[in-house]
Design an enzyme around this catalytic site. Structure first.
Site, PDB file in Angstrom:
ATOM      1  N   GLY B  64       0.808  -1.329  -0.208  1.00  0.00           N
ATOM      2  CA  GLY B  64       0.068  -0.096  -0.023  1.00  0.00           C
ATOM      3  C   GLY B  64       0.902   1.102  -0.153  1.00  0.00           C
ATOM      4  O   GLY B  64       1.927   1.296  -0.560  1.00  0.00           O
ATOM      5  N   SER B  65       0.430   2.340   0.565  1.00  0.00           N
ATOM      6  CA  SER B  65       0.925   3.672   0.589  1.00  0.00           C
ATOM      7  C   SER B  65       2.351   3.713   1.281  1.00  0.00           C
ATOM      8  O   SER B  65       2.757   3.220   1.907  1.00  0.00           O
ATOM      9  CB  SER B  65      -0.103   4.335   1.324  1.00  0.00           C
TER      10      SER B  65
END
Lengths: 424, 138
Positions: B64-65
């Site tokens: 993810g981020s």
């Protein structure tokens, strides 16, 4: 152990002041954690350094905020100007819309002072998750140190620039030193494909490209997917969507679409002579499953908020929104927010798109997004979006329901206040 | 009591011991955790709703981020961070997250930690030497 050049040693030894010393120390800790052998010079860093956390009263002045959050330094040091071309990624929220967002004057004032501090260091306040649309376009082979997972996948895969996924602390340290660990995607051998995704259905619309990315990320995790069998050519917006989706369901930082992305002319080229670790088929069933997963939290069809522009909308996308909304009226009780970079909004203002959107009852916001700021209109229970990334994150972050679909489905939801989207 | 010793590579030095919290799923730092509570909030995650505070977090890797490290940084500053980290897949997110968590962390183990270690086992992590000692929960 990471090997340091004389200039890197000089920074570690404090000969360029305590700010660069702390930055280089953090980079050494980070490089050793990675197992990197050396650093590479970079003149292109994008990071999240305008802090939205920690008010001055809690932590100290802005040097203290930067020391703590951006350099992981217990000691407060004076922060020197950046050494290389550096840009601020997206912010949490748009300071020009604090009323709609329910933010206090105190937070606003801190934010503005923080912005002045950061731009005073020489950081470009692009304030976007799509810097490549807004003034920072790297070129093929350029060593970068970027944050923002969607932008990282985009510039590695679509442009052929080279960056790992940096975090706030490593990006800030790279800004102050012009160095990043020579590891991972900076090296040729780590840019080859790892998994083959064989596409056996039509992938055409924006929604389709997002669903393909969402599927790929889930299947390959942090691998490098190679897409085979795509029959239509994407534009930059579609690859922006694919990049964001694949970096949300998984940790995709790089991918190849042979014949389209610049580092692979063919599938065998993409794998650089290696065999794929696995092959997955993306057909109608997988497309539908990805769509259903993204709509997994949706129950109530009454939509409180529609979010467009994740990653930040290009001027082409704002143009599409304006064409669909012209002369229409957004339903009472439904908010319609379009997110973009401030430079893009300037063009949208000039073209009359912002006016069309605001006359319909929508708002064009810059700098941030609901997931970054955890900000939605008061009482929002159901959100609709055309972004796989926003649909992935927002429901779990705000404990609300989410619908995902096409831009047309989202505009219809805004006008009627009801979600009627389906996979077409 | 049966103990198993795994050998790997130092990510972050130091020594800690504690109860293991194990997941085969990748962890999404930003958006998948609540750092001020020290919990996993990603829907459908094997550890959904569980707290990693004070635990030896044994996980496959990060996803993810790029805000991953910041979330574990904030968890540390909030006193909600894990006690140690053991992971399989090295990424910049996991490496930087471990660095700013300032807890012992080890990777590249000679046996699969996700096969050997179970949630609740007592785990000693020697970050400097890259050694992990696992004692089965009775």
């Amino acid at each position: 152990m990471v090997k340091l050049t004389d200039s890197e040693k000089a920074m570690v030894d404090g000969r360029e002041g305590p700010g660069r010393q702390k930055a280089m120390e953090l980079l050494v800790r980070y490089a050793e954690a990675l197992g990197a052998e050396r650093f590479v010079d970079t003149d292109n860093v994008c990071g999240y350094v305008v802090s939205t956390r920690g008010y001055r009263s809690d932590i100290g002045d802005l040097d203290a905020v930067f020391s703590s959050f951006s350099l992981d330094s217990t000691e407060t040091v004076k922060i020197p100007p950046v050494k290389c071309f550096s840009s601020q990624n997206q912010l949490a929220w748009d300071p020009e819309h604090i009323q709609e967002l329910g933010l206090s004057r105190e937070i606003y004032d801190f934010h503005r002072e923080n912005e002045r501090f950061i731009s005073g260091l020489g950081v470009q306040l692009l304030c976007t998750c799509a810097p490549y649309l807004a003034g920072n376009l790297p070129i093929k082979g350029e060593h970068c140190a970027w944050m923002e997972s969607s932008a990282i996948a985009f510039i590695n895969a679509v442009i052929g620039a080279r960056t790992n996924v940096e975090g706030s602390q490593s990006a800030a340290a790279s800004m102050l030193t012009g160095k990043t660990p020579y590891w991972g995607l900076h090296l040729d051998e780590n840019r080859a494909g790892s998994h083959l995704i064989r596409v056996e259905c039509d992938v055409d619309s924006m929604t389709d490209w997002g669903l393909l990315g969402y599927y790929a990320g889930k299947m390959v995790g942090s691998g490098i997917p190679v897409f085979e069998g795509l029959r239509s050519r994407p534009d930059a917006d579609k690859l922006k969507h694919l990049s964001a989706a694949a970096a949300s369901s998984g940790g995709v930082e790089m991918y190849h679409i042979p014949g389209i992305t610049p580092e692979a002319a063919s599938v065998s080229d993409a794998f650089k002579g290696r065999k794929p670790a696995d092959t997955f088929v993306f057909g109608e069933r997988e497309k539908l499953e990805a769509y259903q997963r993204l709509n997994g939290s949706g129950r109530d069809r009454h939509v409180d908020l529609v979010v467009i522009g994740c990653p930040h909308a290009s001027i082409k996308q704002i143009w599409q929104v304006a064409r669909l909304l012209e002369g229409k009226r957004i339903a009472n009780g439904t908010a319609f927010w379009v997110f973009t970079a401030r430079s893009m909004k300037a063009v949208a203002d000039r073209n009359g798109y912002s006016k069309i959107i605001s006359e319909a009852g929508g708002v064009v916001m810059c700098d941030g997004c609901p997931a970054m700021g955890l900000l939605v209109p008061k009482g929002t229970r159901v959100v609709a979006t055309d972004s796989a990334k926003q649909a992935h994150y927002l429901p779990q972050m705000l404990n609300i329901e989410g619908w995902f679909g096409s831009l047309e489905d989202c505009i219809n939801a805004a006008i009627t206040g009801q979600w009627g989207g389906e996979l077409r | 009591m049966k103990t198993i010793v795994l050998h790997g590579r130092r990510v972050v030095g130091g020594y800690a011991e504690g109860e293991a919290l194990v997941t085969r799923d990748l962890i999404s730092g930003w958006g998948g955790t609540n750092p001020t509570e020290g919990t996993i909030i990603e829907r459908g995650h094997e550890l959904y709703g569980k707290s990693y505070t004070g635990k030896v977090l044994v996980f496959r890797g990060a996803k993810g981020s790029s805000g991953w490290s910041s979330m574990f940084h904030i968890a540390r500053l909030s006193g909600k961070g894990p006690k140690a980290m053991i992971f399989k897949e090295m990424t910049t997110k996991a490496a930087l997250g471990a660095v700013v968590s300032r807890v012992p962390a080890v990777t590249d183990l000679d046996q699969d930690p996700l096969q050997i270690i179970r949630t609740g086992d007592w785990v000693k992590v020697d970050g400097d030497k890259g050694i992990v000692e696992v004692t089965r929960r009775e």
